[in-house]
Scaffold this active site. Sequence first.
Site, PDB file in Angstrom:
ATOM      1  N   GLU A  88       0.805  -1.220   0.000  1.00  0.00           N
ATOM      2  CA  GLU A  88       0.000   0.000   0.000  1.00  0.00           C
ATOM      3  C   GLU A  88       0.843   1.277   0.000  1.00  0.00           C
ATOM      4  OE1 GLU A  88      -2.629  -0.541   3.312  1.00  0.00           O
ATOM      5  OE2 GLU A  88      -4.052  -1.727   2.151  1.00  0.00           O
ATOM      6  N   GLU A 132       6.938 -22.165   7.699  1.00  0.00           N
ATOM      7  CA  GLU A 132       7.488 -21.305   8.751  1.00  0.00           C
ATOM      8  C   GLU A 132       8.533 -22.014   9.612  1.00  0.00           C
ATOM      9  OE1 GLU A 132       4.751 -21.525  12.636  1.00  0.00           O
ATOM     10  OE2 GLU A 132       3.769 -20.535  10.938  1.00  0.00           O
TER      11      GLU A 132
END
Length: 272
Positions: free
Chosen positions: A82, A113
């Site tokens: 953004e 992960e």
Amino acid sequence: MSEFIRITEQESNYHHLEDMSVAELLHNINKEDSIVPAAVAKAIPQIEPLVTIISDKMLMGGRLFYIGAGTSGRLGIVDASECPPTYGVPYGLVLGIIAGGEKAITSAVEFAEDSKEQGWADLQIHNVSEKDVVIGIAASGTTPYVIGALEECRKRNIVTGSISCNPNSPVSQAADFPIEVVVGPEFVTGSTRMKSGTAQKLVLNMISTSVMIQLGWVEDNRMVNMQLSNEKLVDRGVKMLMLRSGLSNYEQARDLLLKHGSVKKALTSLQS
């Protein structure tokens, strides 16, 4: 040494959720969410020095990296993606990296992960260096992918930060500038996309917004360099230009804005 306790995984303070009415569920979730801003406020003394050093590094040509897994990784990608449309900064100035790669943005990638080596390998793809800052995001504070990346950064004098929701976690110990926002057990036990995710999102908003203001990408309270990527943003830019320049003709202001590509450049053209 005392055993590390993950508050984020402790049992919810609420029981028999399936027996609650919709109104009760919504009220109780909202009650828990109201805890988050106060917890973030307590962490501001930890956030401030990280924002300062990110701004300094970027002024010297550095970049900001977010790295995480699951919800934490996705939140970093959202914040990074953004920045260009909001502030007009180049793509690549703020980068989000998630365990499991692009597929993991929309789908869970099993065991991604758990690799302590892969995080650093993913950072190397982008030629991370001492000019940059790397922030590891992990609600639990125990994600190997994130911890390994921060540890390797530290070995190479790359400034590191972290955002977690447990006190004194391993990821905090791996970071130069740890941020800990302790929001307590989740409404649904262990569902850290809830309060923990909200806390991380608020901190990310604070970091990127404060850095962009420090770097001059905001004037007064306006996004004068935002990308004109749709009609809503063009209209917002036109009105901003009219307000700042004194132009009264909408079409004239629109033509000027589109010609120069940003409010700031359009204003500069009027002053020259």
